[in-house]
Structure formats: structure tokens, C-alpha cells
Design a protein around this motif. Structure first.
Motif, mmCIF file in Angstrom:
data_model
loop_
_atom_site.group_PDB
_atom_site.id
_atom_site.type_symbol
_atom_site.label_atom_id
_atom_site.label_comp_id
_atom_site.label_asym_id
_atom_site.label_seq_id
_atom_site.Cartn_x
_atom_site.Cartn_y
_atom_site.Cartn_z
ATOM 1 N N GLY A 163 24.495 -38.138 62.613
ATOM 2 C CA GLY A 163 23.196 -38.130 63.287
ATOM 3 C C GLY A 163 23.353 -38.436 64.762
ATOM 4 N N GLY B 287 26.532 -35.770 65.946
ATOM 5 C CA GLY B 287 26.524 -34.382 65.480
ATOM 6 C C GLY B 287 25.967 -33.428 66.521
ATOM 7 N N ARG C 58 15.730 -37.007 64.377
ATOM 8 C CA ARG C 58 16.047 -35.770 63.667
ATOM 9 C C ARG C 58 15.875 -35.952 62.163
ATOM 10 N NH1 ARG C 58 21.318 -33.130 66.624
ATOM 11 N NH2 ARG C 58 22.324 -35.119 66.192
ATOM 12 N N CYS D 8 17.014 -34.107 58.228
ATOM 13 C CA CYS D 8 18.292 -33.697 57.668
ATOM 14 C C CYS D 8 18.114 -32.971 56.336
ATOM 15 C CB CYS D 8 19.151 -34.944 57.467
ATOM 16 S SG CYS D 8 20.843 -34.611 56.966
ATOM 17 N N TYR E 274 20.724 -31.852 53.266
ATOM 18 C CA TYR E 274 22.113 -32.149 52.875
ATOM 19 C C TYR E 274 22.470 -31.405 51.588
ATOM 20 C CZ TYR E 274 26.249 -35.275 52.632
ATOM 21 O OH TYR E 274 27.511 -35.811 52.621
ATOM 22 N N THR F 183 22.684 -33.642 70.918
ATOM 23 C CA THR F 183 22.842 -34.701 69.913
ATOM 24 C C THR F 183 21.531 -35.396 69.561
ATOM 25 O OG1 THR F 183 23.412 -36.253 71.667
ATOM 26 C CG2 THR F 183 25.248 -35.204 70.509
ATOM 27 N N THR G 203 21.695 -29.311 64.182
ATOM 28 C CA THR G 203 23.157 -29.170 64.145
ATOM 29 C C THR G 203 23.641 -28.937 62.721
ATOM 30 O OG1 THR G 203 23.353 -31.552 63.881
ATOM 31 C CG2 THR G 203 23.577 -30.703 66.105
ATOM 32 N N PHE G 204 24.899 -28.506 62.640
ATOM 33 C CA PHE G 204 25.550 -28.299 61.344
ATOM 34 C C PHE G 204 26.803 -29.172 61.304
ATOM 35 C CE2 PHE G 204 28.953 -25.795 59.100
ATOM 36 C CZ PHE G 204 28.476 -25.992 57.812
ATOM 37 N N ASP G 205 27.012 -29.905 60.213
ATOM 38 C CA ASP G 205 28.255 -30.658 60.056
ATOM 39 C C ASP G 205 28.782 -30.570 58.629
ATOM 40 O OD1 ASP G 205 29.577 -32.095 62.282
ATOM 41 O OD2 ASP G 205 27.540 -32.794 62.676
ATOM 42 N N SER H 66 25.670 -30.708 55.981
ATOM 43 C CA SER H 66 24.242 -30.886 56.228
ATOM 44 C C SER H 66 23.823 -30.262 57.539
ATOM 45 C CB SER H 66 23.893 -32.381 56.251
ATOM 46 O OG SER H 66 24.303 -32.957 57.470
ATOM 47 N N ARG I 6 21.154 -31.183 60.622
ATOM 48 C CA ARG I 6 20.180 -32.080 61.237
ATOM 49 C C ARG I 6 19.025 -31.215 61.719
ATOM 50 N NH1 ARG I 6 20.948 -37.678 60.466
ATOM 51 N NH2 ARG I 6 23.061 -37.672 59.641
ATOM 52 N N PRO J 278 18.896 -36.817 52.265
ATOM 53 C CA PRO J 278 19.039 -38.152 52.819
ATOM 54 C C PRO J 278 18.236 -38.334 54.093
ATOM 55 C CG PRO J 278 20.909 -36.861 53.435
ATOM 56 C CD PRO J 278 20.027 -35.969 52.611
ATOM 57 N N GLY K 187 19.508 -38.704 67.588
ATOM 58 C CA GLY K 187 20.003 -37.628 66.743
ATOM 59 C C GLY K 187 20.018 -37.989 65.278
ATOM 60 N N GLY K 188 19.907 -39.276 64.991
ATOM 61 C CA GLY K 188 19.937 -39.729 63.610
ATOM 62 C C GLY K 188 18.627 -39.451 62.892
#
Lengths: 468, 468
Positions: free
Chosen positions: A223, A226, B204, B206, B208, B303, B308-310, B336, B338, B373, B408-409
């Protein structure tokens, strides 16, 4: 030729010994098994000495982490030079048992079920190697001090991990003198099915790699970070995706196919005549969903005479239960290319390395490790006198002439012996397609085991009739 | 306002209590830690009761594997309705400690070093949550029976694994009545640095996923079967490669960006004014090699305000020492996206699922699991009266006004509370950028901990001055 021992006699005499050997977990890929490697070597030395062979074990100072090579031979005297010399090659190391949870029995506590013996190494290669030990023991009782042939035997312990020690050993003049032979016999291959013996005359080679991509020196919160840096797992999958085109089944490393010898018309015809059932192939392939591979080639061609790409392992970040939102600090893969005549592993390794150097993104670090478990591909002559003896022995023992096939697997020693000693290898293998090599629940048919012993005896007896 | 307790007093009184709480490994992602979840809940219930709050624990019959929600509130009487009501949200669950070997201390045996406390959950979120427990205990001593505000507190145990229980709980009318409040305060975010307080007004979301590709029901020998069927690890990397374009930094799932609210000019200016040092960002990001992300956006934008993609995890086949030449029977990945305003997780999940259904090769089987999540993204109003109290409290305690930033979290509860209770959340977080959230060696600055307690006290006192 008729050998007096019944299959039942051979089974009751030799199966308990094979079980003893299979109980020692001589896994060469895992350094924790070094003591088991030692135990296996000691066990084989004792056995070979008991058979009456002069036995010596070689370790190389230049490869301190290598596993010993066992060499054994019949007594050398004045008359030895007049007799044909047969080199037997085998390996005492085995694959790791992973995934251990998929085994129905303990991989290192052999169990007999439905006339099969289940254990890691049962067929690859301890069980097949043992058909020669037993045959020699029987012939030793029969021939006493008067062997009509010389036997030389080489058993290595790194076949499953690249055979570094034997490759180095096969470079010295002394080894060349020691191993001088007329032909090599190897039992590490398989029949087409129980009723269809086969001799493989072509083998694939292999170039094996491990790629590790790294970025941050710790896992990061996806988060918070990313989108700001390149995720190593993304970079890794991206690099892997550029090595192979899934839709055409072609390897996309530039220059990869340049040295590949295309199958000629005759070979294509021989391979086309092989019995092939899509249904039973898929069944043996662990009930795989469907065929898939290189366009414009049959499955037999794809799996024996064409180069391939496979990923063997992937690991990165979190694989536990539930979600965890990290950017992993590293991502790794093991992958390899199977090679065919006339590709050279060293050349392929260079091509792959250069290509990855070129395509790897600048925003990450990476490390490429090169293993060589497979070595060079090879092709053998189907018309030699030794091949004819092998065909006869198989026909007499199993009631049917073997089919000449190519194998997709790699026995690098075959190419190495050809280059080093200028001798051919006869691949007289007794495995079956459902033996689960390198997989959970590996097994060896007890009938193939005992008939294999008889077949080897017959072969050595035929060799002994020859005047040089 | 001046609170009499010194930082040293607060530290000696509350740090030992926080250590007790951190010792209980309340990892929500691993079911083996269920007993620790129970212990943590009991510990918090006891603490809340001691502070003088009416405490009740909620478990949902519909989610039998869920973790309890702790609810606590100040005594309700006739005058309660005249007072402002502050809802405090926190979570008692923590991330798994993996990779455990990278911890320099035991993640569940807190250690004090350089004025930091090192432990899993030190900052996310046990340490930050504790700043409120301590503040309430102090105020309770100060106010006795006459609180000028109502406090309601919700502490959940599934924040790190998708918050299934709280999401379900936030659907009932009873909960709506129970939680009715004027504003929510959450301490689960961070400063820009020790000297730069910040309040995050945008979060952000998410979506997942876990993707498992399978083919054969066992690992196969890549020599014998390689080239004949589709390797699951190849298929997996291929699918992952189609979700994201590494060179442009864009997610390539069709329709993915359709609902994304672009930053307006003013927001872009605010974000551009934030102090940003590439060098120190990379240092905090575990010494990552270089910046990388979506083209035409700054790192701050990438961020915090861009989706985003991770990839969080990859696992397949053999990851041990040395080479092993198998075609693995399966290959899996956790990944996931974001999300930012105004993307909806449910919609994104559908897009991704449909796209993977479309691109997954027919020659393999796959299973796509959807976790949640992170939930929805959110944006808060920077001009509310509550936000002004927060700004004042921070300025008075830390000597500097907070900067308004986006994070970003994901704190999914923020969006859920906004939808369910129609209240805002004030993100008064005391973490620092080098706290190693979700990573090895998580820590919390002891100064941030004690000043956080003072700051919360100040905030609640300011809220208590308000007539409704």
C-alpha cells in the motif's frame, strides 16, 4: 542360452538387497544427505567386492563438495587384453522426494504393492543399476575365475545434479586408460509398455538455470510503496515470459534453434510408426488436461526430438494462508531447456545469459546461476555388433524385439563417454512409462527387475562368445 | 490545553503494558494463532473495563471462523445525547512475521533499541491503538464520572485479512444504532518524517486474488514429458504477464481505469509541494534500486493516488538446493490491485475474473480465489470541525501543523463507515516511514507513542469543549 535361475529365485535372492539399498536416502541435491551418500557408497563397495570385483572409490580434490565415483572391475591379467571389455554405467544418487506429502508410502522405506516396489530411486537408478549387480553375481558363480569378458563399472553420485565430479574425472589421461572399453551399457531408460521393449538411440541434453531477481532489501508494504518501484516477482514473470512463446510453443531466445538438427524423413517415419495413444499418454502424464507443444510437430517428436523449455520451480514472497500485502524483496525461478542434436549446452547457456542480460529491466538486480544436469544431447548407431547382442538378449528374455526410439530425457554421460572414450552406449533400460520418475510414488516393476537381471546375463554371455 | 503528565511518566506507565500486548502473536492470516486471538481479546476486554468503559465482544454466527469484534463505550445516561460522540477504530490483529529469518529480534518478544520498540504489530496497529487506550485512561482519571464526550470504540481482529466479520457486522440496523457517532478517529497511518506530521485524507482500496494453475496430478519428469503438455508455471507466468505492462506501468485488464478519478489541478499542486527526496524514498523502500511506475505520474502520485498492481507471492515446484527437472503439477500466485476513488472493488474483481477466464489457456485448469483485504478507496473532507481539532491537537503536541496527504495504503473501514454511518474518519496516525509495516523488524518510535497519547488527549479535550 538358458539361465537356470527362475524369476522367483532371483526375486527372493535380490529384492531384499535392493530394499536395503533403497532405504538409504542418497539425495544429491540436498547437502543434508551427505552422510547418506557416504553410506550408499560403502554399501555398494561392499557389494561389488563380494561379487569379486576390484573396487576403488574416486573423489576429486578440485571438487570438495562432490560425491565419490565408485569404480570396479574384473581381475586384470595377461589374458584380459584378449577379451572384450564392457563398461557399465549407473548412478547411486536419487532425486529429492518433494512434494513429500503426495507420497502414499515413505519414499525411503520401500513397500511392495501389486508386484511393484515403491521408493525413491526404485527405477531411477538404483533398481535398474541393481539388475547388473545381480547379473554379475550370478555370472560370477557360473564363471568362477574364468570370465570370458572384462567388466568395468562406474557408479556416480551426481547424475541428478549435473555430474560435476564425473565430468572432471573424465578429463584425465589416467581415467581414459582406466575406462578403456569396447562398449558401454546403461540401464536408466524405459520400455514403451510392459510388452514393448525399447532401446533409445537418441537422448536430449539440458541447460539448467536459476534466476533470482531482487530489489528492496526487505519486504515492503504494497500500500505504501506499491507503484513506486518494480516488484521483483513482476520482473521475474516478465523475464520468464520472454523466453518462450506459449501459442507457438517456440523458445524465443534469439539463435536458440540455429544448431538444431531437424528430423530426416526416415526418422520421422520411424517415430510416426510408434504406437501412440493420446489418451494413455495423458493418463501416464498424471492425467494432464490436454496435449500442448511446438506447432507442426507430433507429441512423440516434441517430447523426444525437439528442444523444450520448462519452469521447474517458482518462489517469492508469501505463500501462506490468506492475503498478505507485501512487495517481496526477491523472486526466484528454476528453469531449463532440453537440447537435441546438435545443440551445445555451453553455446545455449551463453545465448540465454546474453538474452537475459539484455531483457532484464534496469530497475532491479538479478543473479543468473547456470547448472548443467543434462549436458549434451546424443545419437547412437543402431547397427553395431553390441546393439545386435542387446536386441537378441531382449528378444530372448522378453519375447519381443525392442523398438528403436528416441528419449526426451538426458543421460549426459552418454555424450561424454562418446567424446572421451570414443565408445557407444547401449541403453538397455527396464523402466515402464508409469514409474513416476522424479515424481512422488516412484516405483519399479518386480518382473522388470528380475527379467532385467536375466537379460543382462544373456547380454554378457553373448558378449563373451565374441573373439576380438 | 496543557496536560500535566510528562512523556517520561507516560512511557514508564504505558510502555510495559504495550509490551504485554505485543507479546501475544495475534496473526489473523494463520489459523494456528486462533488461541492467541482469544488471548488478545481477553487482554483488551480487561484493559477497557479497567478504563471504565462498558465492554462487549461480538462474534457472528454466519462467520464461524471470524475473529471477535470488541466494542466499548462510556456510560450511557440521559445527558449522553447532549454530548459529541467520538468513535475510535483500531485493530488487534497483526501481519504474519514471515520471512522470520530476516528479523533481528523475536517478533513476539518486544525489544527496546534506540528509543524504538521492535515487534510485529508495534506500529500496525497495536502500538497506535494503545495511544488511545492510554489517553482514555488518563482522561478517565481527570474527568471521573463527568465525561464531556461519549466514546465508542471498535477494535476488530481481521484488518490484515479482509475484515469479513466487521463488514458483515456493519450491515445490521442494531450495529448502526450502536455505533451512531459524529466522527471516527483512527490511528493507523504515519507522519512524513519525525518532524512532519501528516493527516491522510485519501486512501487506496484493494482487490486481492490468489490464482492456482494445475495440470498433471503429479510432478512429471521434464525430460520424458517436457514439450508435450503445458507447464503450469509457464501458464501462470504468462497469465500474470498479461495483467500489467511493465514498460508503461499500466494495468492491462480491459476497463480497469474506467472509474478512476484523475487528480485535479489543485490536488496535483498539493502533492507536488510535498517534500520528496528520491534518495530517502529509496532508502526507506529497503534501498530499492530505482524508481519505477506508471508513466506521466510522480512517485507521490503513483504511490498514493494511482491504482497499482503487485504480486505478493509465487510458489510452484522445487525451490530447494540444486537442480530438479520436474514439470510441477501446480503453480500459484497471490496478487492484488490497489484501487483509488472512484473504483469499486466488486467491479474490479469482476473485470479481473472475466479477463483471466478469457486469457487462461485451455490446456490447463485454474482456480481464482478472491480475497478483499482492502475494500473501497476513500476521500475525506479537509475542512470539517473535527479535522480542525485534529490539526490543532497535532500542532500543539508536535509543534507543527500536519500536511494533508493521500496514502497508498488501505483502511477499508474508512469507506465502510462512511457508507454505513455517514461519518468521516480522521486519520491521526503516529507511524514513521521507516517503521517496516508488514515487513521484518517492524518498530514504533517511543516518542511517537508517548506524544501520540498526549495528542489524543488534547483532541478529545477539544471535542469536549463543543456544544452540539
Amino acid at each position: 542360452m538358458k539361465n537356470s535361475k527362475s524369476l522367483a529365485d532371483l526375486e527372493s535372492k535380490y529384492l531384499p538387497q535392493l530394499i536395503e539399498l533403497l532405504k538409504i536416502p542418497s539425495v544429491s541435491a540436498l547437502s543434508q544427505h551427505k552422510p547418506d551418500i557416504k553410506k550408499t557408497v560403502a554399501w555398494l563397495e561392499k557389494k561389488l567386492t563380494k561379487i569379486g570385483l576390484e573396487t576403488k572409490t574416486y573423489s576429486l580434490k578440485t571438487i570438495p563438495d562432490g560425491n565419490p565415483i565408485i569404480f570396479a572391475q574384473t581381475k586384470q591379467d595377461k589374458e584380459s587384453k584378449q577379451k572384450p571389455t564392457i563398461l557399465i554405467y549407473g548412478h547411486y544418487d536419487v532425486q529429492p522426494p518433494d512434494p513429500i506429502e503426495e507420497w502414499k508410502t515413505d519414499p525411503f522405506n520401500p513397500e511392495i504393492k501389486n508386484n511393484n516396489i515403491y521408493a525413491r530411486g526404485a527405477t531411477d537408478d538404483k533398481g535398474q543399476l541393481f539388475t547388473h549387480l545381480a547379473a554379475l553375481e550370478e555370472l560370477s558363480e557360473m564363471w568362477g575365475e574364468n570370465w570370458p569378458i572384462n567388466i568395468k563399472m562406474v557408479i556416480e553420485g551426481e547424475e541428478e545434479v549435473g555430474g560435476k565430479t564425473i565430468s572432471a574425472w573424465l578429463k584425465s589421461k589416467q581415467t581414459k586408460k582406466l575406462l578403456k572399453s569396447d562398449v558401454c551399457v546403461i540401464s536408466d531408460t524405459e520400455f514403451l509398455d510392459e510388452k514393448s521393449p525399447a532401446i533409445e538411440y537418441g537422448l536430449r541434453g539440458c541447460s539448467y538455470f536459476e534466476l533470482k531477481v531482487t530489489n528492496a532489501d526487505k519486504d515492503l508494504h504494497s500500500g505504501l510503496y506499491g507503484g513506486g518501484l518494480l516488484n521483483p516477482a513482476i520482473a521475474l514473470t516478465n523475464i520468464l515470459g520472454k523466453l518462450y512463446d506459449q501459442s507457438s510453443g517456440k523458445i524465443t531466445v534469439p539463435g536458440f534453434y540455429d544448431q538444431v538438427a531437424e528430423l530426416d524423413k526416415q526418422e520421422k517415419e520411424v517415430l510416426a510408426k510408434l504406437k501412440f495413444s493420446e489418451k494413455s499418454w495423458l493418463k501416464n502424464a498424471g492425467n494432464a488436461k490436454s496435449l500442448h507443444g511446438e506447432k507442426n510437430y507430433t507429441t512423440v517428436e516434441r517430447t523426444t526430438a525437439r528442444p523444450t523449455f520448462d519452469i521447474h520451480g517458482l518462489w517469492s514472497g508469501f505463500s501462506g494462508e490468506g492475503p498478505k500485502t507485501i512487495i517481496p524483496s526477491s523472486a526466484s525461478a528454476k528453469f531449463s531447456f532440453r537440447l537435441v542434436a546438435n545443440q551445445k549446452p555451453a553455446q545455449i547457456e551463453k545465448l540465454v545469459k546474453n538474452y537475459i542480460d539484455k531483457i532484464a529491466p534496469k530497475q532491479i538486480n538479478f543473479e543468473l546461476k547456470i547448472f548443467s544436469p543434462g549436458g549434451s544431447p546424443s545419437i547412437s548407431d543402431r547397427n553395431s555388433i553390441w546393439m545386435k547382442y542387446a536386441v537378441t538378449a531382449i528378444k530372448n528374455t522378453f519375447g519381443k524385439e525392442p523398438t528403436f526410439t528416441r528419449s526426451g530425457g538426458s543421460i549426459p554421460i552418454v555424450a561424454e563417454l562418446q567424446e572421451f572414450l570414443d565408445i557407444e552406449s547401449i541403453l538397455m533400460g527396464y523402466g515402464l512409462p508409469d514409474d513416476n520418475l522424479h515424481a512422488p510414488n516412484e516405483k519399479f516393476s518386480i518382473k522388470q527387475f528380475t527379467k532385467g537381471i536375466l537379460c543382462n546375463m544373456e547380454f554378457y554371455q553373448l558378449c563373451g562368445k565374441q573373439d576380438l
